[in-house]
Structures are given as structure tokens and as C-alpha cells.
Design a protein around this motif. Sequence first.
Motif, PDB file in Angstrom:
ATOM      1  N   ILE A 150     135.701  47.353  -1.597  1.00  0.00           N
ATOM      2  CA  ILE A 150     134.358  47.835  -1.291  1.00  0.00           C
ATOM      3  C   ILE A 150     134.425  48.550   0.053  1.00  0.00           C
ATOM      4  CG2 ILE A 150     131.953  47.199  -0.910  1.00  0.00           C
ATOM      5  CD1 ILE A 150     132.429  44.698  -2.560  1.00  0.00           C
ATOM      6  N   THR A 151     134.125  49.849   0.044  1.00  0.00           N
ATOM      7  CA  THR A 151     134.197  50.637   1.268  1.00  0.00           C
ATOM      8  C   THR A 151     133.400  51.917   1.072  1.00  0.00           C
ATOM      9  OG1 THR A 151     135.711  51.587   2.895  1.00  0.00           O
ATOM     10  CG2 THR A 151     136.294  51.860   0.584  1.00  0.00           C
ATOM     11  N   ALA A 152     133.285  52.678   2.130  1.00  0.00           N
ATOM     12  CA  ALA A 152     132.577  53.961   2.047  1.00  0.00           C
ATOM     13  C   ALA A 152     133.493  55.009   1.413  1.00  0.00           C
ATOM     14  CB  ALA A 152     132.150  54.406   3.444  1.00  0.00           C
ATOM     15  N   PRO A 153     132.930  55.935   0.656  1.00  0.00           N
ATOM     16  CA  PRO A 153     133.761  56.962   0.015  1.00  0.00           C
ATOM     17  C   PRO A 153     134.441  57.855   1.052  1.00  0.00           C
ATOM     18  CG  PRO A 153     131.426  57.457  -0.251  1.00  0.00           C
ATOM     19  CD  PRO A 153     131.501  56.082   0.325  1.00  0.00           C
ATOM     20  N   ASN A 154     135.723  58.164   0.794  1.00  0.00           N
ATOM     21  CA  ASN A 154     136.516  59.060   1.637  1.00  0.00           C
ATOM     22  C   ASN A 154     136.577  58.595   3.094  1.00  0.00           C
ATOM     23  OD1 ASN A 154     136.911  60.848  -0.583  1.00  0.00           O
ATOM     24  ND2 ASN A 154     134.887  61.754  -0.187  1.00  0.00           N
ATOM     25  N   PHE A 174     144.060  49.158  -7.920  1.00  0.00           N
ATOM     26  CA  PHE A 174     142.802  49.000  -7.181  1.00  0.00           C
ATOM     27  C   PHE A 174     141.637  49.410  -8.058  1.00  0.00           C
ATOM     28  CE2 PHE A 174     145.531  48.930  -3.485  1.00  0.00           C
ATOM     29  CZ  PHE A 174     144.856  48.107  -2.604  1.00  0.00           C
ATOM     30  N   GLU A 175     140.535  48.719  -7.864  1.00  0.00           N
ATOM     31  CA  GLU A 175     139.253  49.138  -8.416  1.00  0.00           C
ATOM     32  C   GLU A 175     138.307  49.289  -7.232  1.00  0.00           C
ATOM     33  OE1 GLU A 175     135.791  47.674 -11.552  1.00  0.00           O
ATOM     34  OE2 GLU A 175     137.881  47.072 -11.817  1.00  0.00           O
ATOM     35  N   VAL A 176     137.986  50.524  -6.907  1.00  0.00           N
ATOM     36  CA  VAL A 176     137.205  50.818  -5.714  1.00  0.00           C
ATOM     37  C   VAL A 176     135.732  50.926  -6.079  1.00  0.00           C
ATOM     38  CG1 VAL A 176     136.908  52.378  -3.767  1.00  0.00           C
ATOM     39  CG2 VAL A 176     139.190  52.031  -4.740  1.00  0.00           C
ATOM     40  N   ALA A 177     134.910  50.210  -5.342  1.00  0.00           N
ATOM     41  CA  ALA A 177     133.456  50.279  -5.500  1.00  0.00           C
ATOM     42  C   ALA A 177     132.886  50.801  -4.177  1.00  0.00           C
ATOM     43  CB  ALA A 177     132.875  48.908  -5.839  1.00  0.00           C
ATOM     44  N   TYR A 178     132.294  51.989  -4.249  1.00  0.00           N
ATOM     45  CA  TYR A 178     131.798  52.614  -3.017  1.00  0.00           C
ATOM     46  C   TYR A 178     130.411  52.084  -2.671  1.00  0.00           C
ATOM     47  CZ  TYR A 178     135.666  55.864  -3.578  1.00  0.00           C
ATOM     48  OH  TYR A 178     136.905  56.409  -3.703  1.00  0.00           O
ATOM     49  N   ALA A 179     130.175  51.953  -1.363  1.00  0.00           N
ATOM     50  CA  ALA A 179     128.878  51.499  -0.856  1.00  0.00           C
ATOM     51  C   ALA A 179     128.723  52.013   0.561  1.00  0.00           C
ATOM     52  CB  ALA A 179     128.786  49.974  -0.882  1.00  0.00           C
ATOM     53  N   ALA A 180     127.466  52.133   0.994  1.00  0.00           N
ATOM     54  CA  ALA A 180     127.207  52.528   2.380  1.00  0.00           C
ATOM     55  C   ALA A 180     127.660  51.412   3.305  1.00  0.00           C
ATOM     56  CB  ALA A 180     125.726  52.814   2.573  1.00  0.00           C
ATOM     57  N   MET A 181     128.376  51.786   4.348  1.00  0.00           N
ATOM     58  CA  MET A 181     128.909  50.804   5.278  1.00  0.00           C
ATOM     59  C   MET A 181     128.068  50.657   6.537  1.00  0.00           C
ATOM     60  SD  MET A 181     131.672  49.231   4.151  1.00  0.00           S
ATOM     61  CE  MET A 181     130.832  49.086   2.574  1.00  0.00           C
ATOM     62  N   VAL A 205     141.121  39.661  -6.293  1.00  0.00           N
ATOM     63  CA  VAL A 205     140.722  39.525  -4.895  1.00  0.00           C
ATOM     64  C   VAL A 205     139.862  40.731  -4.531  1.00  0.00           C
ATOM     65  CG1 VAL A 205     142.819  40.657  -4.055  1.00  0.00           C
ATOM     66  CG2 VAL A 205     141.540  39.162  -2.517  1.00  0.00           C
ATOM     67  N   ILE A 206     138.891  40.518  -3.642  1.00  0.00           N
ATOM     68  CA  ILE A 206     137.967  41.577  -3.234  1.00  0.00           C
ATOM     69  C   ILE A 206     138.096  41.791  -1.740  1.00  0.00           C
ATOM     70  CG2 ILE A 206     135.551  42.294  -3.107  1.00  0.00           C
ATOM     71  CD1 ILE A 206     134.993  40.532  -5.527  1.00  0.00           C
ATOM     72  N   VAL A 207     138.235  43.055  -1.337  1.00  0.00           N
ATOM     73  CA  VAL A 207     138.337  43.421   0.072  1.00  0.00           C
ATOM     74  C   VAL A 207     137.101  44.240   0.450  1.00  0.00           C
ATOM     75  CG1 VAL A 207     139.695  44.614   1.826  1.00  0.00           C
ATOM     76  CG2 VAL A 207     140.854  43.455  -0.073  1.00  0.00           C
ATOM     77  N   ILE A 208     136.415  43.824   1.514  1.00  0.00           N
ATOM     78  CA  ILE A 208     135.303  44.588   2.069  1.00  0.00           C
ATOM     79  C   ILE A 208     135.802  45.191   3.370  1.00  0.00           C
ATOM     80  CG2 ILE A 208     132.919  44.509   2.853  1.00  0.00           C
ATOM     81  CD1 ILE A 208     132.517  42.006   1.182  1.00  0.00           C
ATOM     82  N   ALA A 209     135.905  46.531   3.419  1.00  0.00           N
ATOM     83  CA  ALA A 209     136.565  47.179   4.555  1.00  0.00           C
ATOM     84  C   ALA A 209     135.723  48.323   5.101  1.00  0.00           C
ATOM     85  CB  ALA A 209     137.943  47.702   4.126  1.00  0.00           C
ATOM     86  N   ARG A 210     135.711  48.430   6.428  1.00  0.00           N
ATOM     87  CA  ARG A 210     135.161  49.583   7.124  1.00  0.00           C
ATOM     88  C   ARG A 210     135.790  49.631   8.521  1.00  0.00           C
ATOM     89  NH1 ARG A 210     129.835  50.654   9.889  1.00  0.00           N
ATOM     90  NH2 ARG A 210     131.355  51.556  11.338  1.00  0.00           N
ATOM     91  N   GLY A 211     135.699  50.796   9.153  1.00  0.00           N
ATOM     92  CA  GLY A 211     136.266  50.940  10.484  1.00  0.00           C
ATOM     93  C   GLY A 211     135.400  50.285  11.532  1.00  0.00           C
ATOM     94  N   GLY A 212     135.788  50.456  12.783  1.00  0.00           N
ATOM     95  CA  GLY A 212     135.041  49.848  13.873  1.00  0.00           C
ATOM     96  C   GLY A 212     133.722  50.550  14.108  1.00  0.00           C
ATOM     97  N   GLY A 213     132.927  49.998  14.997  1.00  0.00           N
ATOM     98  CA  GLY A 213     131.628  50.558  15.312  1.00  0.00           C
ATOM     99  C   GLY A 213     130.894  49.672  16.291  1.00  0.00           C
ATOM    100  N   SER A 214     129.711  50.102  16.627  1.00  0.00           N
ATOM    101  CA  SER A 214     128.893  49.327  17.551  1.00  0.00           C
ATOM    102  C   SER A 214     128.329  48.107  16.848  1.00  0.00           C
ATOM    103  CB  SER A 214     127.754  50.197  18.082  1.00  0.00           C
ATOM    104  OG  SER A 214     126.892  50.581  17.017  1.00  0.00           O
ATOM    105  N   LEU A 218     127.446  47.443  12.765  1.00  0.00           N
ATOM    106  CA  LEU A 218     128.000  46.334  11.971  1.00  0.00           C
ATOM    107  C   LEU A 218     126.956  45.294  11.596  1.00  0.00           C
ATOM    108  CD1 LEU A 218     131.356  45.730  13.891  1.00  0.00           C
ATOM    109  CD2 LEU A 218     130.925  47.199  11.922  1.00  0.00           C
ATOM    110  N   LEU A 219     125.680  45.554  11.926  1.00  0.00           N
ATOM    111  CA  LEU A 219     124.632  44.579  11.606  1.00  0.00           C
ATOM    112  C   LEU A 219     124.546  44.235  10.128  1.00  0.00           C
ATOM    113  CD1 LEU A 219     121.581  45.462  13.904  1.00  0.00           C
ATOM    114  CD2 LEU A 219     122.951  43.375  13.880  1.00  0.00           C
ATOM    115  N   PRO A 220     124.712  45.187   9.195  1.00  0.00           N
ATOM    116  CA  PRO A 220     124.617  44.807   7.777  1.00  0.00           C
ATOM    117  C   PRO A 220     125.595  43.708   7.383  1.00  0.00           C
ATOM    118  CG  PRO A 220     124.539  47.196   8.014  1.00  0.00           C
ATOM    119  CD  PRO A 220     124.877  46.651   9.360  1.00  0.00           C
ATOM    120  N   PHE A 221     126.708  43.584   8.103  1.00  0.00           N
ATOM    121  CA  PHE A 221     127.710  42.593   7.734  1.00  0.00           C
ATOM    122  C   PHE A 221     127.444  41.238   8.375  1.00  0.00           C
ATOM    123  CE2 PHE A 221     129.543  46.816   7.498  1.00  0.00           C
ATOM    124  CZ  PHE A 221     129.930  46.838   6.163  1.00  0.00           C
TER     125      PHE A 221
END
Length: 412
Positions: A150-154, A174-181, A205-214, A218-221
Motif C-alpha cells: 500500500i503506497t502512493a502511485p509512482n 507483489f500486489e500493489v494497492a494505491y492510496a493517498a499517503m 504479508v502487507i506493507v504500508i510504505a511512504r517516504g518521510g515528511g512532517s 504523517l498524521l493519517p498514520f
Amino acid sequence: MPTLRDATQEAPAPVRAVANAVSQWIEQLGGVWVEGQLAQISRRPGINTVFMTLRDTVADISVPLTCQRTLFDSLNPPLVEGASVVVHARPSFYANRGTFSLYARQISMVGLGELLARIERRRQLLAAEGLFAPELKRDLPFLPGRVGLITAPNSAAERDVLENARRRWPGVEFEVAYAAMQGTRSAAEVMEALDRLDRNPAVDVIVIARGGGSVEDLLPFSDEAMIRAVHKVTTPVVSAIGHEPDSPLLDLVADIRASTPTDAAKLIVPDMAEEVRGVLWARDRVRQVVGQMVAREQTRLDDLRARPVMRDPRTILDVRSDEVTELRERARRHLSHRLDRAADDIGHQRARAQSLSPLATLQRGYAVVQDDSGQVVTTVGSITAKQKLSIRVVDGRINTTVSNIEEGDPDE
């Protein structure tokens, strides 16, 4: 016009009466303080009002929010979609359209310190419910058949996970499911993707991934609804949000926390090169151990074969035969000795018995004199002249008649 209390089926109240009554009742509430997340900010040209949507951070509930443009423009930093705010607003009901909205008189963004304090309170609440308990953590499969991502597209996070995982294990699927990060829809989209992947039995197994940020990014997580959704899934979840210092609540509820998306790739699949080295090392080790075992057993066999009995099995028979012969001779000598001693003992006993026998006395020249009644004559006084006597000698009897009796010792 009848009042609402007086309205009946025959004399119903018009719509405007109901709408006005609702508007009057809502306006009596006065100003209220409301906390929420901004979404859909609209600044229409030529209109002095800014239209927004205030969304609840946990439940899927939102209400329209309006404010004066001057109030909106005076805020520093400016309001953006996804920002958490505290609003002092007056509830209002627009009777013409039958819509409810909040008219903001004061808007303040939730500061970083306040955000962190709220996240900490949320963490304590969820921890008290047991959502972060260590015993609930599940182990990751050694080699998953398919990985859900689960990650943002591209995004860079997507490339990091896919490239590093395939570099470590080229056959991983992999089975990628795109979502807003980030943003107002991030939590909802991530939960939807999470549910879809969890219902797929092929995903291990499911991986929820996104890069760094303020912290705000990261509040949604740290969203309570997302945390509870991750807690309910049956598939192991890996949290790869941000960089090493970032620690949203998702890291606590996930089964495994990865410091970066690249680290997540290292956690979900083994390194094929390292596994090959491990297999080669294990094979060499097994060969070495088996070789040592065979050599040890061969040495034992050689030692056994080197023994005389193994070189010529008849040797032990010959040795035992000699032992049997020696034992037999010893038994014969011992028995003969015992028999000789027994024979000597018998001879001695016989000699003693013979020495005590009356016949032995007779053989030495003695005789036994008996009268006609068979009584042994021991004295001359017990016989008379002309008396018949029987004299027993060693080889028979002599019958005689007493002609004369002389008293006294014959040797005198």
C-alpha cells in the motif's frame, strides 16, 4: 398559519414553518468549539465567503464550514487541506435549502506540540485497550508467496520496496494497492486498500510504505480508525512510514516496524545471495561432518578387523579349546586327588574298625570260652569239673570238657 404543535394531518404545517423552526432552534445553541480536519477548501472569485468542509478525524462524518475571507487570509501559516484545526463557530441552518453548516468566527491550527500531545493521549488510550500488546505480534513468513503493498502511485517508496525486494529475491510477487499517503482522504483510502488485500488469501504479508515528511504529513498514520483497522486484519502488517526518527502510531500496532521502505524490503524477503551462501556453507558443513563420521567409523572397523579374533575367528576357538582341556585336566586331577584321599580315609577307618573287631583279637591268639548256655566264661569260679565248654578260636570252635580247674594266675 398553525404552529408545529398544532399541525395535524388535516391541517399540516408548511415546509417553511418546519425549516424556520429548526433554524431558530439551532441558532439558540450559540457558539461552540469544534475540532476537525479541513477538506475541500473553496475560494470563489468575487465572494467574500470561503467554503470548506470540516471532517471528523475518527468517524466518517463531515459538515460544511464557512468563514469570512478576511479571517481566512489573516491566518499564518495559511490553511491547507488536511490541516487539523480548532474552530469557534456558530451552528446555522439555511432554511431556503435545508442545509446545516458552521459559521467560523475563530480558527486556529493545532500546533505541533498540541498535535504530539494529542497523539500521545491517543497512544495511551489505544495501549490501554491492548492494541499494541507484544503477544499480538505475528511473525512474518520466511518466503511470502505474494506481498501486498500500500503506497502512493509512482512514489519513491514504491520504487524502493519493489526494486530492493526483487534485487534480494527476484521471484517475489507483489500486489500493489494505491492510496493517498497524506491529506484528508489518506486514512480512508489506506483502510480500503488494507481491507482489500487482507481479504485476498494469496497475500501473505502487507506493507504500508511512504517516504518521510512532517508530523502533519504523517498524521493519517496516527489516525485512530486506521490503527483499529490494522489491529483487526489477519495478515501480518509491516509499517514503513517515513524515516528512522518518524514514529506514527501505525508503527506500534503493526507486526513489524521498518525504519524505511528500503528496510521493509529487507524484512519481507530473504537475500537470495545470502541464502545461497548459507546453503553452500551448510552443504560443506554436512559433507565435513559426514566425512568425519565415515572416517571415524572406518577407523573403528579397521580396529575391529585388526584384532586377532577378526583376522582368524578360529583363534578364539583354539584358545577356548585349550582352556577347556586345561580345565578338564584340572578337574580330573582334582577328582583323582579327592578319590585318593577318600580311599585313604576309608582304609584308615577300616583299619580302626578291624582293630576293634573281636576277630582281630582272636587272630592274635586269644580265644573266647563259653559255657553250655552260651555265657562267656571270665573266671574259673563260674565253671565246675566235668562241665562242657565251647572255645571259640579264629577259625572255628572247640568243644571240650573241664577235667581240672586251677585257680590263680597261670603265669605265676
